[in-house]
Design a protein around this motif. Structure first.
Motif, short mmCIF file in Angstrom:
data_model
loop_
_atom_site.label_atom_id
_atom_site.label_comp_id
_atom_site.label_asym_id
_atom_site.label_seq_id
_atom_site.Cartn_x
_atom_site.Cartn_y
_atom_site.Cartn_z
N LEU A 2 25.30 123.77 50.71
CA LEU A 2 24.28 124.68 50.58
C LEU A 2 23.01 124.00 49.89
CD1 LEU A 2 25.98 127.86 49.72
CD2 LEU A 2 25.07 127.25 51.69
N GLY A 3 22.14 124.46 50.14
CA GLY A 3 20.74 123.97 49.38
C GLY A 3 19.85 124.93 48.95
N SER A 4 18.65 124.57 48.13
CA SER A 4 17.82 125.53 47.73
C SER A 4 17.23 126.45 48.80
CB SER A 4 16.63 124.58 46.57
OG SER A 4 15.85 123.80 47.46
N SER A 5 17.10 125.85 49.85
CA SER A 5 16.28 126.69 51.05
C SER A 5 17.41 127.71 51.50
CB SER A 5 15.85 125.77 52.18
OG SER A 5 16.93 125.14 52.73
N ASP A 6 18.62 127.92 51.17
CA ASP A 6 19.66 128.64 51.66
C ASP A 6 19.67 129.93 51.06
OD1 ASP A 6 20.55 127.08 53.88
OD2 ASP A 6 21.51 125.87 52.20
N ILE A 7 20.24 131.08 51.09
CA ILE A 7 20.63 132.29 50.63
C ILE A 7 22.04 132.68 51.06
CG2 ILE A 7 19.46 133.75 52.28
CD1 ILE A 7 18.39 135.25 49.58
N ILE A 8 22.61 133.36 49.98
CA ILE A 8 23.66 134.16 50.12
C ILE A 8 23.75 135.68 50.04
CG2 ILE A 8 26.25 134.38 49.66
CD1 ILE A 8 26.36 131.27 48.66
N HIS A 9 24.06 136.18 51.17
CA HIS A 9 23.92 137.86 50.92
C HIS A 9 25.23 138.46 50.81
CE1 HIS A 9 20.01 137.48 52.86
NE2 HIS A 9 19.60 138.22 51.54
N ILE A 10 25.69 139.23 50.02
CA ILE A 10 26.94 139.78 49.71
C ILE A 10 26.85 141.32 49.93
CG2 ILE A 10 29.07 140.24 48.59
CD1 ILE A 10 28.44 137.58 46.69
N LYS A 11 27.44 141.79 51.06
CA LYS A 11 27.29 143.22 51.32
C LYS A 11 28.46 144.05 50.75
CE LYS A 11 24.35 142.85 55.56
NZ LYS A 11 24.31 143.28 57.04
N MET A 12 28.08 145.01 50.09
CA MET A 12 29.33 145.74 49.37
C MET A 12 28.62 147.20 48.89
SD MET A 12 29.53 143.31 45.91
CE MET A 12 31.24 144.02 45.95
N ASP A 13 29.59 148.06 49.06
CA ASP A 13 29.28 149.39 48.51
C ASP A 13 29.34 149.55 47.17
OD1 ASP A 13 32.22 151.17 47.84
OD2 ASP A 13 32.49 149.50 49.03
N SER A 14 28.76 150.65 46.49
CA SER A 14 28.36 150.63 45.07
C SER A 14 29.72 150.77 44.33
CB SER A 14 27.62 151.88 44.77
OG SER A 14 27.92 152.86 45.40
#
Length: 205
Positions: A2-14
């Motif tokens: 991974l590098g600075s131009s990447d992004i991680i999205h974590i989908k979860m319920d509250s």
């Protein structure tokens, strides 16, 4: 990888977030943002299992060229970039897990539709996929959302909808190809030193 131009999205319920936020491993992960940003996307607690599984098809905005989805039970052992090699634009790269005529994959098709499709036609896992092209990404998510029936009781929940849309999407504009099986291991089978995705899938009913 991974590098600075990447992004991680974590989908979860509250509710899940409230449970996890005091977990040492989870909080350590959230602080692992020196390499790339991490965003938690919170959703209301699902009323049904299907509602929860459909969170994976909730559209999000991203600036990157390639979108990758992985289920929570998949361990990523090496850089994902190897899985992106040679993927053309407007292509979804997915994973064969069974046969379409198995209800785990083809339950959303009518008997007439299945009769017109080869018995050897593959069934695809909805637990991991790679998309190169934002238009295809939006189209896929919209189509799955539009055909989802809230009262469905498929054993594999959302996966039949995913397969239905994959077969409908393959045309002159959008293409489908396969994640290289060499880099995948399910329940430890075919594991090797180059394995990238270790999927702890559970089979059987």
């Amino acid at each position: 990888g991974l590098g600075s131009s990447d992004i991680i999205h974590i989908k979860m319920d509250s509710d899940t977030y409230e449970y996890c936020k005091n977990n040492v491993v989870f909080t350590a992960l959230l602080h692992y943002n020196a390499v790339c940003p991490i965003q938690i996307l919170l959703y209301p607690p699902p009323e049904t299992i299907l509602d929860g599984m459909m969170m994976r098809y909730a559209r999000i905005d991203y600036a990157q060229d390639i979108y990758t989805y992985c289920d929570i039970d998949i361990l990523i052992l090496k850089s994902l970039r190897t899985l992106y090699e040679g993927i053309p634009s407007n292509t979804i790269r997915t994973h064969i897990e069974g046969r379409l005529h198995d209800s785990n994959y083809g339950a959303c098709f009518t008997s007439e539709e299945l009769a017109s499709i080869s018995e050897n036609a593959p069934g695809f896992s909805s637990g991991k996929f790679i998309i190169h092209g934002k238009e295809l990404y939006q189209h896929l998510m919209n189509m799955i959302g539009s055909i989802c029936k809230k009262d469905s009781t498929y054993f594999t929940v959302d996966q039949p909808f995913y397969n239905k849309v994959l077969y409908a999407l393959t045309n002159d504009k959008y293409q489908m190809d396969l994640i290289n099986q060499y880099y995948l291991s399910s329940n430890g089978r075919n594991y090797n030193e180059d394995t990238i995705l270790l999927d702890s899938i559970v089979t059987g009913k």
